[in-house]
Motif scaffolding. Structure first.
Motif, PDB file in Angstrom:
ATOM      1  N   VAL A  93      -3.057   8.247  13.079  1.00 58.82           N
ATOM      2  CA  VAL A  93      -1.970   8.106  12.952  1.00 58.82           C
ATOM      3  C   VAL A  93      -1.567   7.160  11.848  1.00 58.82           C
ATOM      4  N   THR A  94      -0.621   7.148  11.060  1.00 58.05           N
ATOM      5  CA  THR A  94      -0.149   6.179  10.153  1.00 58.05           C
ATOM      6  C   THR A  94       1.557   5.932  10.424  1.00 58.05           C
ATOM      7  N   VAL A  95       1.701   4.573  10.442  1.00 58.70           N
ATOM      8  CA  VAL A  95       3.061   4.100  10.574  1.00 58.70           C
ATOM      9  C   VAL A  95       3.270   3.412   9.345  1.00 58.70           C
ATOM     10  N   GLU A  96       4.763   3.590   8.915  1.00 57.05           N
ATOM     11  CA  GLU A  96       5.088   2.839   7.741  1.00 57.05           C
ATOM     12  C   GLU A  96       5.754   1.418   8.183  1.00 57.05           C
ATOM     13  N   LEU A 116      10.585  -9.166  10.829  1.00 55.69           N
ATOM     14  CA  LEU A 116       9.370  -8.449  11.067  1.00 55.69           C
ATOM     15  C   LEU A 116       8.595  -8.314   9.639  1.00 55.69           C
ATOM     16  N   ALA A 117       9.449  -8.121   8.576  1.00 55.01           N
ATOM     17  CA  ALA A 117       8.841  -7.941   7.372  1.00 55.01           C
ATOM     18  C   ALA A 117       8.264  -8.986   6.875  1.00 55.01           C
ATOM     19  N   ASP A 118       8.479 -10.484   7.357  1.00 52.68           N
ATOM     20  CA  ASP A 118       7.870 -11.603   6.934  1.00 52.68           C
ATOM     21  C   ASP A 118       6.404 -11.859   6.852  1.00 52.68           C
ATOM     22  N   LEU A 157       4.555  -8.876   9.942  1.00 54.53           N
ATOM     23  CA  LEU A 157       3.724  -7.923   9.608  1.00 54.53           C
ATOM     24  C   LEU A 157       3.430  -7.833   7.978  1.00 54.53           C
ATOM     25  N   HIS A 158       4.318  -8.730   7.462  1.00 55.75           N
ATOM     26  CA  HIS A 158       4.020  -8.799   5.921  1.00 55.75           C
ATOM     27  C   HIS A 158       4.154  -7.431   5.219  1.00 55.75           C
ATOM     28  N   THR A 159       5.209  -6.690   5.359  1.00 56.03           N
ATOM     29  CA  THR A 159       5.400  -5.332   4.953  1.00 56.03           C
ATOM     30  C   THR A 159       5.375  -5.117   3.373  1.00 56.03           C
ATOM     31  N   ALA A 160       5.307  -6.255   2.637  1.00 55.37           N
ATOM     32  CA  ALA A 160       5.326  -5.808   1.127  1.00 55.37           C
ATOM     33  C   ALA A 160       3.650  -5.618   0.839  1.00 55.37           C
ATOM     34  N   GLU A 161       2.849  -6.518   1.530  1.00 54.92           N
ATOM     35  CA  GLU A 161       1.650  -6.372   0.989  1.00 54.92           C
ATOM     36  C   GLU A 161       0.853  -5.435   2.115  1.00 54.92           C
ATOM     37  N   HIS A 162       1.237  -5.028   3.157  1.00 56.31           N
ATOM     38  CA  HIS A 162       0.747  -4.277   4.015  1.00 56.31           C
ATOM     39  C   HIS A 162       1.838  -3.022   4.760  1.00 56.31           C
ATOM     40  N   PRO A 163       2.067  -2.094   3.633  1.00 54.82           N
ATOM     41  CA  PRO A 163       3.135  -1.073   4.230  1.00 54.82           C
ATOM     42  C   PRO A 163       2.718  -0.228   5.035  1.00 54.82           C
ATOM     43  N   ARG A 164       1.569  -0.114   5.540  1.00 49.87           N
ATOM     44  CA  ARG A 164       1.037   0.804   6.723  1.00 49.87           C
ATOM     45  C   ARG A 164       0.116   0.260   7.795  1.00 49.87           C
ATOM     46  N   ILE A 165       0.359   0.740   8.937  1.00 51.96           N
ATOM     47  CA  ILE A 165      -0.545   0.598  10.080  1.00 51.96           C
ATOM     48  C   ILE A 165      -1.176   1.874  10.348  1.00 51.96           C
TER      49      ILE A 165
END
Length: 190
Positions: free
Chosen positions: A59-62, A90-92, A96-104
């Motif tokens: 599974v991949t989550v954005e 959450l994006a901070d 989760l630092h979504t800019a650097e880590h766009p996927r789980i």
């Protein structure tokens, strides 16, 4: 629908992936227990009913697709502004630092049990860190699959959110739940 051997696609609109948070601390009455939905995710399940060891799930989550669906408890109703603020938080980098880590991602390493009750052991990668997770799941004769796992945020370097000088804290443990209403075959020709 009876689960049969094959390869199946997972994701919206036939599946839901939810994160459920809890509160702790002296100020916990002020905050909300949140239900957050991953709106963009996909996966694949390879099913070998008679030999679950040959089965697998990925599974991949954005991370940027997490949306607050519900907030219960608290001293006041959860507003749209609160939802937008939570999404930014959450994006901070601390979370989760979504800019650097766009996927789980999740990749199974072992599956045991039957189509009615099974356990998926696998590797969960969040923010570049990979740790094992056990997913408990069950299926019924209508083809509905449900499951859950508990994820401890600090294991992946996520500092649980705090407010009011630490008096309100999100619990370190987050419950991840999934529900798949209908499996779609990915290996059928035509």
């Amino acid at each position: 629908m009876t689960l049969t051997d094959g390869t199946y696609r997972l994701g919206p609109p036939t599946g839901r992936l939810l994160l459920k948070t809890g509160r702790t601390g002296l100020g916990r009455r002020a905050g909300h227990d949140l239900t957050i939905e991953a709106t963009r995710w996909s996966g694949e399940a390879v099913v070998a009913v008679g030999d679950p060891d040959r089965s697998s799930v990925s599974v991949t989550v954005e991370t940027g697709s997490l949306e607050v669906r519900e907030g219960t408890g608290g001293l006041k109703e959860l507003t749209d502004a609160d939802r937008a603020d939570i999404k930014r938080t959450l994006a901070d980098k601390a979370l989760l630092h979504t800019a650097e880590h766009p996927r789980i991602t999740f990749r199974s390493t072992r599956i045991t049990g039957t189509p009615q009750s099974f356990e998926i052991i696998g590797d969960l990668t969040i923010k570049g860190r990979t740790h094992p997770v056990n997913v408990h799941a069950e299926g019924n004769s209508d083809g509905l699959l449900r499951g859950w796992a508990t994820v401890t945020q600090s294991t992946w370097g996520i500092k649980p959110y705090t407010a009011f000088l630490g008096a309100l804290r999100l619990a370190d443990e987050v419950r991840v739940e999934f529900e798949v209403a209908r499996l779609e075959r990915a290996d059928r020709l035509g």
